[in-house]
Design an enzyme around this catalytic site. Structure first.
Site, PDB file in Angstrom:
ATOM      1  N   CYS A   1      -2.359  32.402 -22.483  1.00 29.66           N
ATOM      2  CA  CYS A   1      -3.119  31.519 -22.035  1.00 29.66           C
ATOM      3  C   CYS A   1      -2.741  30.801 -23.876  1.00 29.66           C
ATOM      4  CB  CYS A   1      -4.501  31.322 -22.005  1.00 29.66           C
ATOM      5  SG  CYS A   1      -5.474  30.243 -22.095  1.00 29.66           S
ATOM      6  N   GLY A   2      -3.042  29.966 -23.992  1.00 31.79           N
ATOM      7  CA  GLY A   2      -2.582  29.044 -24.908  1.00 31.79           C
ATOM      8  C   GLY A   2      -3.997  29.301 -26.301  1.00 31.79           C
TER       9      GLY A   2
END
Length: 161
Positions: free
Chosen positions: A36-37
């Protein structure tokens, strides 16, 4: 109303963990993901854990694959990734659902106790955080974009109580 001490969750190795063992601690509960970012927040979470654990903080990570399939690995792979890439030593649990019909009961309770913006119960994305008082009740909910270091003032407040 129940508090977090009334629940169990499986550890990464599949063993049930009674959350009552965290009674008397300030607990930061986070739904996590490895692709995930926001994944670099693992480092900030680990920093908080190491800085405040002797004062009574524990961070609990709950991997979730419900947002963009960003946590596809096995529990073993998740643990290895977190340790290798971010030096995670705080407790991680088996992958769970935080929304939908299979929502883990702990997250049902957390969302009920601390709804999101405009009262929504759903978790919007990975790395939503719930800060819990020593008595097991929810103090606050923080959005995914809230970096762990932004929680320091609230954590210190709860640790001083």
């Amino acid at each position: 109303m129940a508090d977090i001490h009334d629940f169990q969750a499986d550890s990464l190795d599949g063993k049930p963990v009674d959350l009552a063992q965290y009674r008397g601690k300030v607990v930061l509960i986070v739904n996590t993901a490895s692709a995930c970012g926001y994944t670099p927040q693992y480092q900030g979470l680990e920093t908080l854990y190491r800085r405040y654990r002797e004062q009574g903080l524990v961070v609990l990570g709950f991997p979730c694959n419900q947002f963009g399939a960003q946590e596809p690995g096995t529990n073993t792979e998740i643990g290895a990734f977190c340790e290798k890439n971010f030096g995670v030593t705080f407790p991680l649990f088996a992958r769970i659902d935080v929304n939908g019909s299979n929502t883990h009961p702990l997250f049902q309770q957390l969302k009920q106790a601390a709804p999101g913006i405009l009262g929504t119960k759903a978790i919007k994305w990975n790395f939503t955080k719930f800060l819990v008082r020593r008595d097991g009740t929810v103090f606050a909910r923080y959005a995914s974009a809230s970096k762990p270091q932004k929680l320091v003032t609230d954590i210190e407040k709860l640790l001083a109580e």
